[in-house]
Design a protein around this motif. Sequence first.
Motif, PDB file in Angstrom:
ATOM      1  N   SER A 183     -28.124  50.830 -21.865  1.00  0.00           N
ATOM      2  CA  SER A 183     -27.860  49.409 -21.632  1.00  0.00           C
ATOM      3  C   SER A 183     -27.466  49.164 -20.185  1.00  0.00           C
ATOM      4  O   SER A 183     -28.244  49.419 -19.283  1.00  0.00           O
ATOM      5  CB  SER A 183     -26.776  48.924 -22.598  1.00  0.00           C
ATOM      6  OG  SER A 183     -27.172  49.104 -23.937  1.00  0.00           O
ATOM      7  N   GLY A 184     -26.240  48.695 -19.992  1.00  0.00           N
ATOM      8  CA  GLY A 184     -25.788  48.300 -18.661  1.00  0.00           C
ATOM      9  C   GLY A 184     -25.383  49.454 -17.772  1.00  0.00           C
ATOM     10  O   GLY A 184     -25.214  50.593 -18.223  1.00  0.00           O
TER      11      GLY A 184
ATOM     12  N   GLN B 186     -28.530  51.713 -11.230  1.00  0.00           N
ATOM     13  CA  GLN B 186     -28.320  50.289 -11.480  1.00  0.00           C
ATOM     14  C   GLN B 186     -29.566  49.540 -11.061  1.00  0.00           C
ATOM     15  O   GLN B 186     -30.056  49.691  -9.947  1.00  0.00           O
ATOM     16  CB  GLN B 186     -27.102  49.749 -10.744  1.00  0.00           C
ATOM     17  CG  GLN B 186     -26.872  48.290 -11.078  1.00  0.00           C
ATOM     18  CD  GLN B 186     -25.507  47.783 -10.687  1.00  0.00           C
ATOM     19  OE1 GLN B 186     -24.670  48.530 -10.189  1.00  0.00           O
ATOM     20  NE2 GLN B 186     -25.281  46.513 -10.924  1.00  0.00           N
TER      21      GLN B 186
ATOM     22  N   TYR C 124     -29.010  44.123 -14.341  1.00  0.00           N
ATOM     23  CA  TYR C 124     -28.047  44.260 -15.440  1.00  0.00           C
ATOM     24  C   TYR C 124     -28.149  45.589 -16.170  1.00  0.00           C
ATOM     25  O   TYR C 124     -27.453  45.804 -17.158  1.00  0.00           O
ATOM     26  CB  TYR C 124     -28.269  43.150 -16.483  1.00  0.00           C
ATOM     27  CG  TYR C 124     -27.967  41.773 -15.997  1.00  0.00           C
ATOM     28  CD1 TYR C 124     -26.660  41.385 -15.718  1.00  0.00           C
ATOM     29  CD2 TYR C 124     -28.981  40.844 -15.826  1.00  0.00           C
ATOM     30  CE1 TYR C 124     -26.376  40.102 -15.274  1.00  0.00           C
ATOM     31  CE2 TYR C 124     -28.713  39.560 -15.388  1.00  0.00           C
ATOM     32  CZ  TYR C 124     -27.405  39.196 -15.120  1.00  0.00           C
ATOM     33  OH  TYR C 124     -27.133  37.938 -14.689  1.00  0.00           O
ATOM     34  N   PHE C 125     -29.028  46.456 -15.737  1.00  0.00           N
ATOM     35  CA  PHE C 125     -29.338  47.666 -16.487  1.00  0.00           C
ATOM     36  C   PHE C 125     -28.977  48.948 -15.740  1.00  0.00           C
ATOM     37  O   PHE C 125     -28.890  48.965 -14.526  1.00  0.00           O
ATOM     38  CB  PHE C 125     -30.834  47.706 -16.829  1.00  0.00           C
ATOM     39  CG  PHE C 125     -31.336  46.446 -17.441  1.00  0.00           C
ATOM     40  CD1 PHE C 125     -30.891  46.045 -18.688  1.00  0.00           C
ATOM     41  CD2 PHE C 125     -32.236  45.644 -16.771  1.00  0.00           C
ATOM     42  CE1 PHE C 125     -31.339  44.867 -19.259  1.00  0.00           C
ATOM     43  CE2 PHE C 125     -32.690  44.465 -17.329  1.00  0.00           C
ATOM     44  CZ  PHE C 125     -32.242  44.074 -18.583  1.00  0.00           C
TER      45      PHE C 125
ATOM     46  N   ARG D 281     -21.765  53.253 -22.191  1.00  0.00           N
ATOM     47  CA  ARG D 281     -21.250  51.890 -22.294  1.00  0.00           C
ATOM     48  C   ARG D 281     -22.243  51.048 -23.069  1.00  0.00           C
ATOM     49  O   ARG D 281     -23.354  51.485 -23.345  1.00  0.00           O
ATOM     50  CB  ARG D 281     -20.970  51.290 -20.925  1.00  0.00           C
ATOM     51  CG  ARG D 281     -22.214  51.057 -20.084  1.00  0.00           C
ATOM     52  CD  ARG D 281     -22.004  50.036 -18.997  1.00  0.00           C
ATOM     53  NE  ARG D 281     -21.922  48.692 -19.575  1.00  0.00           N
ATOM     54  CZ  ARG D 281     -21.795  47.591 -18.879  1.00  0.00           C
ATOM     55  NH1 ARG D 281     -21.712  47.652 -17.570  1.00  0.00           N
ATOM     56  NH2 ARG D 281     -21.753  46.424 -19.443  1.00  0.00           N
TER      57      ARG D 281
ATOM     58  N   GLY E 196     -23.184  46.673 -23.284  1.00  0.00           N
ATOM     59  CA  GLY E 196     -23.691  45.680 -22.334  1.00  0.00           C
ATOM     60  C   GLY E 196     -24.920  45.013 -22.890  1.00  0.00           C
ATOM     61  O   GLY E 196     -24.896  44.450 -23.972  1.00  0.00           O
ATOM     62  N   TYR E 197     -26.003  45.107 -22.164  1.00  0.00           N
ATOM     63  CA  TYR E 197     -27.271  44.541 -22.598  1.00  0.00           C
ATOM     64  C   TYR E 197     -28.385  45.476 -22.146  1.00  0.00           C
ATOM     65  O   TYR E 197     -28.318  46.032 -21.064  1.00  0.00           O
ATOM     66  CB  TYR E 197     -27.489  43.153 -21.983  1.00  0.00           C
ATOM     67  CG  TYR E 197     -28.893  42.633 -22.187  1.00  0.00           C
ATOM     68  CD1 TYR E 197     -29.338  42.303 -23.459  1.00  0.00           C
ATOM     69  CD2 TYR E 197     -29.766  42.529 -21.119  1.00  0.00           C
ATOM     70  CE1 TYR E 197     -30.645  41.859 -23.651  1.00  0.00           C
ATOM     71  CE2 TYR E 197     -31.063  42.081 -21.304  1.00  0.00           C
ATOM     72  CZ  TYR E 197     -31.501  41.749 -22.567  1.00  0.00           C
ATOM     73  OH  TYR E 197     -32.777  41.321 -22.764  1.00  0.00           O
ATOM     74  N   GLY E 198     -29.392  45.639 -22.980  1.00  0.00           N
ATOM     75  CA  GLY E 198     -30.557  46.409 -22.585  1.00  0.00           C
ATOM     76  C   GLY E 198     -31.114  47.346 -23.636  1.00  0.00           C
ATOM     77  O   GLY E 198     -32.296  47.658 -23.620  1.00  0.00           O
TER      78      GLY E 198
ATOM     79  N   ASP F 284     -23.867  46.354 -27.598  1.00  0.00           N
ATOM     80  CA  ASP F 284     -25.327  46.394 -27.576  1.00  0.00           C
ATOM     81  C   ASP F 284     -25.867  47.634 -28.290  1.00  0.00           C
ATOM     82  O   ASP F 284     -26.971  47.623 -28.814  1.00  0.00           O
ATOM     83  CB  ASP F 284     -25.801  46.379 -26.113  1.00  0.00           C
ATOM     84  CG  ASP F 284     -27.300  46.210 -25.980  1.00  0.00           C
ATOM     85  OD1 ASP F 284     -27.845  45.277 -26.607  1.00  0.00           O
ATOM     86  OD2 ASP F 284     -27.913  46.997 -25.242  1.00  0.00           O
TER      87      ASP F 284
END
Length: 173
Positions: free
Chosen positions: A20-21, A52, A55-56, A83, A85-87, A112
């Motif tokens: 994810s993030g 990085q 957002y990923f 972690r 987050g998003y993805g 996520d």
Amino acid sequence: MSGLGRPCTVGARVRVIAPSGPVPIERFERGLKVLRRRIDLEVIHAENLLEQDGYFAGPDAQRLRATQEALADPEATAVLCARGGYGATRLLPALDPERLKAAPKPIVGFSDITALLCWAWSRAGVVGIHGPVVTQLSTLADEDVDRLVDMLRGDVPSPLVAEEGTVLHGGTV
């Protein structure tokens, strides 16, 4: 270990992924130190752990490759997420459940990562642990970290039942 694969014993291999993030390195290192104090593990980090891309934690293709590699590792006893987050949801259609079926192991995370846990159960029949990600381990109470380590070692709790409770707001559920 009842649906969770082989237990994590001293020296067991675990894979840490970042589907994810992006991963804050200081929090990650503190969390890993907390985990290693409780159980001596061989930790293999995903190639994208410090990447990085907006957002990923790296581009989709890189996060997918690292996740597939961890899921397929026959020596790994667990896959810990660095972690949330998003993805992770962006990877689900391309993940190969046969890799996880061939080498079952729990995936640990929440946020996520919940989508990845659901994918593992529905597509590969592998039970996950809806629990802390590595970057938060240093901020948790010792009892919470101990419970995660217990589960990784194979001590799976019976269903939790509230013996006492307080009604905050009456109603029908």
